[in-house]
Design a protein around this motif. Structure first.
Motif, PDB file in Angstrom:
ATOM      1  N   ILE A   2       0.859  -1.178   0.000  1.00 60.68           N
ATOM      2  CA  ILE A   2       0.000   0.000   0.000  1.00 60.68           C
ATOM      3  C   ILE A   2       0.902   1.237   0.000  1.00 60.68           C
ATOM      4  N   MET A   3       0.608   2.196  -0.877  1.00 58.78           N
ATOM      5  CA  MET A   3       1.397   3.433  -0.972  1.00 58.78           C
ATOM      6  C   MET A   3       0.582   4.591  -0.423  1.00 58.78           C
ATOM      7  N   VAL A   4       1.191   5.376   0.451  1.00 57.62           N
ATOM      8  CA  VAL A   4       0.578   6.595   0.972  1.00 57.62           C
ATOM      9  C   VAL A   4       1.353   7.772   0.399  1.00 57.62           C
ATOM     10  N   LYS A   5       0.634   8.700  -0.220  1.00 58.11           N
ATOM     11  CA  LYS A   5       1.250   9.856  -0.872  1.00 58.11           C
ATOM     12  C   LYS A   5       0.325  11.043  -0.724  1.00 58.11           C
ATOM     13  N   PRO A   6       0.806  12.165  -0.267  1.00 58.57           N
ATOM     14  CA  PRO A   6       2.137  12.501   0.243  1.00 58.57           C
ATOM     15  C   PRO A   6       2.319  11.968   1.654  1.00 58.57           C
ATOM     16  N   ALA A   7       3.557  11.825   2.056  1.00 55.42           N
ATOM     17  CA  ALA A   7       3.853  11.178   3.328  1.00 55.42           C
ATOM     18  C   ALA A   7       3.631  12.078   4.541  1.00 55.42           C
ATOM     19  N   LEU A   8       4.245  13.238   4.564  1.00 55.68           N
ATOM     20  CA  LEU A   8       4.251  14.043   5.798  1.00 55.68           C
ATOM     21  C   LEU A   8       2.880  14.490   6.286  1.00 55.68           C
ATOM     22  N   ARG A  15      -0.028   5.432   9.841  1.00 52.42           N
ATOM     23  CA  ARG A  15      -0.230   4.649  11.068  1.00 52.42           C
ATOM     24  C   ARG A  15      -1.516   3.822  10.976  1.00 52.42           C
ATOM     25  N   ALA A  16      -2.595   4.424  10.492  1.00 52.42           N
ATOM     26  CA  ALA A  16      -3.872   3.709  10.384  1.00 52.42           C
ATOM     27  C   ALA A  16      -3.775   2.552   9.391  1.00 52.42           C
ATOM     28  N   VAL A  17      -3.101   2.770   8.278  1.00 51.62           N
ATOM     29  CA  VAL A  17      -2.913   1.706   7.284  1.00 51.62           C
ATOM     30  C   VAL A  17      -2.087   0.581   7.893  1.00 51.62           C
ATOM     31  N   ARG A  18      -1.009   0.935   8.596  1.00 49.34           N
ATOM     32  CA  ARG A  18      -0.152  -0.060   9.246  1.00 49.34           C
ATOM     33  C   ARG A  18      -0.970  -0.943  10.189  1.00 49.34           C
ATOM     34  N   GLU A  19      -1.862  -0.318  10.951  1.00 48.93           N
ATOM     35  CA  GLU A  19      -2.659  -1.050  11.934  1.00 48.93           C
ATOM     36  C   GLU A  19      -3.822  -1.824  11.315  1.00 48.93           C
ATOM     37  N   SER A  20      -4.249  -1.431  10.113  1.00 53.09           N
ATOM     38  CA  SER A  20      -5.444  -2.025   9.508  1.00 53.09           C
ATOM     39  C   SER A  20      -5.174  -3.138   8.505  1.00 53.09           C
ATOM     40  N   PHE A  21      -3.995  -3.150   7.916  1.00 53.35           N
ATOM     41  CA  PHE A  21      -3.709  -4.104   6.850  1.00 53.35           C
ATOM     42  C   PHE A  21      -2.429  -4.865   7.130  1.00 53.35           C
ATOM     43  N   ASP A  22      -2.414  -6.123   6.749  1.00 56.16           N
ATOM     44  CA  ASP A  22      -1.226  -6.952   6.901  1.00 56.16           C
ATOM     45  C   ASP A  22      -0.461  -6.974   5.576  1.00 56.16           C
ATOM     46  N   LEU A  23      -0.089  -5.789   5.130  1.00 58.82           N
ATOM     47  CA  LEU A  23       0.667  -5.620   3.888  1.00 58.82           C
ATOM     48  C   LEU A  23       1.800  -4.638   4.137  1.00 58.82           C
ATOM     49  N   PRO A  24       2.858  -4.692   3.332  1.00 55.57           N
ATOM     50  CA  PRO A  24       3.904  -3.678   3.453  1.00 55.57           C
ATOM     51  C   PRO A  24       3.333  -2.297   3.149  1.00 55.57           C
ATOM     52  N   VAL A  25       3.819  -1.296   3.874  1.00 52.10           N
ATOM     53  CA  VAL A  25       3.364   0.082   3.692  1.00 52.10           C
ATOM     54  C   VAL A  25       4.523   0.910   3.140  1.00 52.10           C
ATOM     55  N   ALA A  26       4.274   1.555   2.013  1.00 49.05           N
ATOM     56  CA  ALA A  26       5.252   2.463   1.412  1.00 49.05           C
ATOM     57  C   ALA A  26       4.726   3.887   1.548  1.00 49.05           C
ATOM     58  N   ALA A  62       5.955   6.429  11.825  1.00 44.81           N
ATOM     59  CA  ALA A  62       4.502   6.334  11.632  1.00 44.81           C
ATOM     60  C   ALA A  62       4.099   4.935  11.184  1.00 44.81           C
ATOM     61  N   GLY A  63       5.058   4.180  10.596  1.00 44.68           N
ATOM     62  CA  GLY A  63       4.751   2.806  10.217  1.00 44.68           C
ATOM     63  C   GLY A  63       5.132   2.395   8.814  1.00 44.68           C
ATOM     64  N   ALA A  64       5.801   3.272   8.072  1.00 44.41           N
ATOM     65  CA  ALA A  64       6.188   2.920   6.701  1.00 44.41           C
ATOM     66  C   ALA A  64       7.331   1.909   6.703  1.00 44.41           C
ATOM     67  N   ASP A  65       7.206   0.896   5.854  1.00 42.92           N
ATOM     68  CA  ASP A  65       8.277  -0.077   5.665  1.00 42.92           C
ATOM     69  C   ASP A  65       9.270   0.412   4.619  1.00 42.92           C
ATOM     70  N   LEU A  66       8.786   1.232   3.705  1.00 46.20           N
ATOM     71  CA  LEU A  66       9.583   1.736   2.593  1.00 46.20           C
ATOM     72  C   LEU A  66       9.267   3.212   2.411  1.00 46.20           C
ATOM     73  N   VAL A  67      10.304   4.016   2.250  1.00 49.86           N
ATOM     74  CA  VAL A  67      10.121   5.443   1.997  1.00 49.86           C
ATOM     75  C   VAL A  67      10.783   5.785   0.667  1.00 49.86           C
ATOM     76  N   VAL A  68      10.002   6.332  -0.247  1.00 49.41           N
ATOM     77  CA  VAL A  68      10.524   6.804  -1.522  1.00 49.41           C
ATOM     78  C   VAL A  68      10.817   8.284  -1.335  1.00 49.41           C
ATOM     79  N   SER A  69      12.083   8.674  -1.591  1.00 50.51           N
ATOM     80  CA  SER A  69      12.482  10.044  -1.303  1.00 50.51           C
ATOM     81  C   SER A  69      13.519  10.551  -2.283  1.00 50.51           C
ATOM     82  N   TYR A  70      13.477  11.848  -2.541  1.00 59.36           N
ATOM     83  CA  TYR A  70      14.486  12.493  -3.366  1.00 59.36           C
ATOM     84  C   TYR A  70      15.824  12.590  -2.636  1.00 59.36           C
TER      85      TYR A  70
END
Length: 79
Positions: A2-8, A15-26, A62-70
């Motif tokens: 699951i990808m959350v955009k924008p992050a900040l 955090r809610a996605v992390r707690e609600s789904f058993d999938l990696p969070v980006a 917050a719970g991200a497993d992966l952060v895409v960043s410049y």
């Protein structure tokens, strides 16, 4: 994955996605978030490195497993 955009502005959503789904969070640290800290650092309003590290750390905390960043190349050198 699951990808959350924008992050900040959506740390609570990460955090809610992390707690609600058993999938990696980006999370995508979008260009505006990057540019904001870059510009403030260039004007001497803050020290870019610690500000960037704090920003990226907050996304992971917050719970991200992966952060895409410049900051990927700079972050690799900083760490």
């Amino acid at each position: 994955m699951i990808m959350v955009k924008p992050a900040l502005p959506y740390l609570d959503v990460i955090r809610a996605v992390r707690e609600s789904f058993d999938l990696p969070v980006a999370a995508y640290n979008v260009s505006g978030e990057y540019a904001m800290i870059k510009a403030a650092g260039a004007k001497g309003l803050l020290d870019e490195r610690p500000a960037a590290l704090e920003s990226l750390t907050s996304i992971v905390r917050a719970g991200a497993d992966l952060v895409v960043s410049y900051w990927a190349k700079e972050l690799a050198a900083w760490l």
